[in-house]
Scaffold this motif. Structure first.
Motif, PDB file in Angstrom:
ATOM      1  N   VAL A 127       9.745 -33.091   4.745  1.00 28.40           N
ATOM      2  CA  VAL A 127      10.836 -32.969   3.767  1.00 28.40           C
ATOM      3  C   VAL A 127      11.033 -34.308   3.038  1.00 28.40           C
ATOM      4  O   VAL A 127      11.198 -34.354   1.811  1.00 28.40           O
TER       5      VAL A 127
ATOM      6  N   ALA B 185      19.592 -35.791  26.640  1.00 27.22           N
ATOM      7  CA  ALA B 185      19.796 -34.412  26.181  1.00 27.22           C
ATOM      8  C   ALA B 185      19.111 -34.165  24.843  1.00 27.22           C
ATOM      9  O   ALA B 185      18.610 -33.070  24.580  1.00 27.22           O
ATOM     10  N   LYS B 186      19.056 -35.187  24.009  1.00 28.82           N
ATOM     11  CA  LYS B 186      18.507 -34.998  22.662  1.00 28.82           C
ATOM     12  C   LYS B 186      17.032 -35.341  22.560  1.00 28.82           C
ATOM     13  O   LYS B 186      16.413 -35.089  21.524  1.00 28.82           O
TER      14      LYS B 186
ATOM     15  N   SER C   4       9.119 -35.684  -5.378  1.00 31.72           N
ATOM     16  CA  SER C   4       9.945 -35.173  -6.478  1.00 31.72           C
ATOM     17  C   SER C   4      10.599 -36.321  -7.241  1.00 31.72           C
ATOM     18  O   SER C   4      10.671 -36.290  -8.471  1.00 31.72           O
TER      19      SER C   4
ATOM     20  N   ARG D  31       9.908 -31.210  15.195  1.00 30.57           N
ATOM     21  CA  ARG D  31      11.112 -31.557  14.421  1.00 30.57           C
ATOM     22  C   ARG D  31      10.946 -32.822  13.574  1.00 30.57           C
ATOM     23  O   ARG D  31      11.329 -32.845  12.412  1.00 30.57           O
TER      24      ARG D  31
ATOM     25  N   TRP E  59       8.615 -32.164  10.712  1.00 32.01           N
ATOM     26  CA  TRP E  59       9.297 -31.380   9.670  1.00 32.01           C
ATOM     27  C   TRP E  59      10.154 -32.300   8.798  1.00 32.01           C
ATOM     28  O   TRP E  59      10.127 -32.222   7.564  1.00 32.01           O
TER      29      TRP E  59
ATOM     30  N   ASP F 156      13.230 -35.497  22.297  1.00 32.96           N
ATOM     31  CA  ASP F 156      12.384 -34.413  21.802  1.00 32.96           C
ATOM     32  C   ASP F 156      10.978 -34.954  21.568  1.00 32.96           C
ATOM     33  O   ASP F 156      10.760 -36.167  21.589  1.00 32.96           O
TER      34      ASP F 156
ATOM     35  N   GLU G 224      23.440 -38.550  26.747  1.00 34.21           N
ATOM     36  CA  GLU G 224      23.287 -38.017  25.379  1.00 34.21           C
ATOM     37  C   GLU G 224      21.850 -38.207  24.895  1.00 34.21           C
ATOM     38  O   GLU G 224      21.264 -37.295  24.303  1.00 34.21           O
TER      39      GLU G 224
ATOM     40  N   VAL H 256      10.751 -35.048  -0.951  1.00 35.02           N
ATOM     41  CA  VAL H 256      11.831 -35.697  -1.719  1.00 35.02           C
ATOM     42  C   VAL H 256      11.259 -36.866  -2.524  1.00 35.02           C
ATOM     43  O   VAL H 256      11.538 -37.013  -3.721  1.00 35.02           O
TER      44      VAL H 256
END
Lengths: 335, 370
Positions: B252, B237-238, B259, B245, B248, B240, B234, B256
């Motif tokens: 975000v 497979a993930k 804000s 990503r 990004w 990165d 697992e 947040v």
């Protein structure tokens, strides 16, 4: 495939990431509305804020609580507008999160229109359950505070110092309140899980292996035209920044007593022609009054001279009579 | 930006500039090293706190510099210049309120970042040094909050500093010297303000930049720890790269936090109390909210008296600090799953609950003082 997932886990697995996915967009809206001055929160600010942001389950529940239980949270059209705009944001967020969850955790093929399906199911459960949660939690907390207070008011415990008393009281009612809240939250997530279980069971199994599924949900989030996406996002950011700075109050909305600015009254506009005409009329009026005064004074002088002549004629020892009246000063001459 | 212009087409100006810089500093290699870092188990929201802290620090630096254009660090003018910023400078109220809430956000995010590292077991071998430098950065953040709090020179600032310096005074051996050095006199005055200002705007930022650089360098040497759960298949497979990503998610997260600070600046903008005087009058002195839990537990009967105050203000927090410092050297168990480390989980829950309990108690205690 994880067919044995509990309903609470299923509900939490969908709602928790959906809340965080939608949060940035809603926060931006909140900041803008605050800058525009269309939102004023009054009581229970933190609750109100959280409920607004957790809108997939509170979109119908919050108005119910506000109306039914008399919990007035604030004013302004911004609150209603925020709820309205939160609906498409939540539908989108639940769609993205739901598809990922179906592929990665459940290894099932996500059905079409998943976002909308999840949204109305979450909203339905929220509309019924969140007001119950709110009322129960409020009652338990209030009751807990009262009970703990009454225990510490008893004679045997009155000698406890203030700091110890506050901390012990808070620990007691805080623990009770937290446990009840956690139990209610688990029940709530479980209800959401049960309601969406039907959608899960009707979905077919995904054919790929784990690596294939991960690649699929990962690529699902990458836009086809990344340049366009970047340009669009930058454009939106610029527009939002301009809107924010143009609507932000220049001076503090909460001035200190020492620095309150005096209320400045705008001077009346000056119209030269009208003022000239008005002044001319006033001068003419005053001139007429002066002329009248001069005539009056001349008459009085004449009267005086006549009476003097008469007095001389009447003989000595007769006192001169005082002036009966002085001419009144015209109003226009008053300072 | 494309790295090489395609055959037959002329390179654009931007490409020429990029190539010019690349020839001299190896920009392509640098970019590749910065962005193509493998993140085991893929990007996660839990990893955003480090980047968010850097972002908040940058924003604090920007707003701090803007505030310094107007702020006068003298006992005669500090209060008036802060009021001037709040009431007369265009958007000054927002900048000051943002700076004020930014410091609180920094404390919250440091706690979240440390909690994530602790719960993920990411302080364990070979990442011990990252943890130690991280603790030093935590101390710097708290020092930023403490020194910055005095600068507006109102009653709240003056008395919070007085309370804080009294606590420092209780440190054995060095306490008296440190307290006298910080105050620069019998009572807080011009010397105190000057010293706090210099420490706040020069010493601490320089130390923070240096240590944050070291923290990042050590992090890049050891690499990310990744999640504590999941089979090797697992995780593989993930797995990165850092870009795009995780970047990004970081962006975000920054939006947040920006804000949230903006919302707080609107809801609770900075409003000064009366100008600082050595007479507290009706004001009940208390420190900034992130030191309230220490302040409140010092009110307990068991911490009364000279020795009790020393225990509560220095010995216990100091012991906790030393325990955290030595944690990676004592905890040699390679198990990282927090649910298989019950002692660590219970310790974290108890510490967090205690901080919350005493902070809220201090807030409730205000009503008894009035």
């Amino acid at each position: 495939m994880n067919d044995h997932m509990s309903p609470a886990k299923l509900g939490f697995g969908i709602l928790w990431p959906a809340f965080w996915t939608a949060l940035p967009f809603k926060l931006v809206l909140v900041v803008l509305f605050l800058a525009f001055g269309v939102v004023q929160f009054e009581n229970r600010i933190v609750y109100a804020f959280l409920m607004l942001l957790a809108s997939p389950v509170t979109v119908f529940a919050l108005p119910t609580i506000t109306l039914g239980l008399g919990s007035h949270i604030g004013e302004g059209i911004g609150i209603a507008l925020l709820f309205l705009l939160a609906v498409p944001i939540d539908v989108w967020a639940l769609g993205v999160v739901g598809r990922t969850f179906f592929l990665e955790r459940l290894r099932r093929e996500p059905p079409g229109g998943l976002g909308l399906t999840l949204w109305w199911k979450c909203a339905l459960v929220g509309a019924i359950f969140v007001p119950i949660l709110w009322a129960t939690e409020s009652a338990v907390t209030d009751g807990g505070i009262l009970a703990v207070h009454s225990i510490f008011e008893s004679d045997s415990l009155k000698g406890i110092p203030i700091a110890e008393r506050i901390s012990t009281e808070l620990s007691l009612w805080g623990t009770l309140s937290t446990v009840v809240l956690l139990v209610l939250l688990v029940i709530g997530f479980s209800l959401v899980g049960r309601v969406i279980r039907g959608t899960v069971e009707s979905a077919g199994h995904a054919p790929e292996n784990y690596q294939g599924l991960v690649t699929r949900w990962d690529l699902m989030r990458v836009p086809a035209d990344q340049g366009l996406m970047l340009a669009a996002l930058s454009g939106v950011a610029v527009v939002l920044s301009v809107l924010f700075w143009s609507s932000l109050p220049v001076f503090t909305p909460h001035p200190h007593d020492c620095c309150r600015k005096p209320e400045v009254q705008a001077a009346p506009s000056f119209k030269p022609l009208e003022t000239l005409n008005k002044d001319e009329k006033m001068i003419a009026h005053l001139a007429a009054q002066v002329e009248l005064l001069v005539e009056q004074r001349a008459k009085i002088e004449l009267e005086k001279q006549r009476s003097k002549k008469k007095g001389k004629e009447a003989g000595e020892g007769v006192l001169e009579a005082p002036e009966a009246t002085e001419p009144a000063q015209p109003a226009a001459m008053n300072p | 930006m494309s790295d090489t212009p395609s055959a037959g087409t002329q390179p654009t100006v931007a490409e020429k500039v990029f190539d010019f810089v690349d020839e001299r500093v190896g920009l392509k290699l640098l970019t590749a090293k910065m962005l193509n870092e493998a993140v085991p188990g893929g990007s996660r929201w839990a990893y955003v706190f480090g980047s968010i802290l850097l972002f908040i620090f940058a924003m604090q630096a920007v707003t701090g510099v803007l505030l310094m254009f107007y702020y006068v660090p003298t006992a005669d003018h500090a209060y008036a210049s802060t009021q001037y910023i709040l009431h007369d400078v265009d958007y000054g109220w927002f900048l000051l309120s943002y700076h004020f809430w930014g410091s609180s956000a920094m404390v919250v995010c440091v706690f979240a970042h440390m909690s994530q590292v602790f719960l993920w077991g990411a302080y364990k071998k070979p990442r011990e040094l990252i943890w130690v430098v991280g603790l030093a950065l935590f101390a710097l953040v708290m020092a930023f909050g403490f020194t910055g709090y005095l600068l507006p020179w109102d009653q709240r600032a003056y008395w919070a500093t007085t309370v804080g310096v009294e606590i420092i005074d209780k440190v054995p051996v060095l306490g008296d010297f440190l307290a006298r050095f910080l105050k620069g006199g019998a009572t807080p005055g011009q010397m105190t303000l000057s010293r706090f200002f210099v420490i706040h705007v020069m010493v601490l930022p320089a130390a923070l930049i240096g240590l944050a650089g070291l923290h990042l360098f050590l992090f890049r040497c050891a690499g990310p720890a990744g999640p504590f759960r999941g089979t090797p298949t697992e995780l593989k497979a993930k797995t990165d790269y850092f870009f795009p990503r995780q970047i990004w998610k970081d962006i975000v997260g920054m939006a947040v936090v920006f804000s949230c600070i903006g919302v707080l600046a609107f809801w609770e903008p900075v409003v000064l109390l009366d100008e600082a005087t050595p007479d507290p009058g009706d004001y009940h002195p208390e420190p900034e909210w992130y030191f309230l839990f220490i302040f409140q537990h010092l009110r307990l009967k068991m911490f009364s008296g000279q020795f009790g105050q020393f225990l509560g203000s220095i010995a216990f927090p100091g012991a906790l600090g030393v325990m955290l410092l030595l944690l990676p050297f004592f905890d040699r168990n390679p198990e990282r799953n927090i649910f298989k480390r019950p002692l660590a989980l219970i310790g974290w829950v108890v510490l967090t609950a205690s901080i919350l309990l005493f902070t809220v108690s201090a807030i409730i205690n205000r009503s008894y003082l009035d």
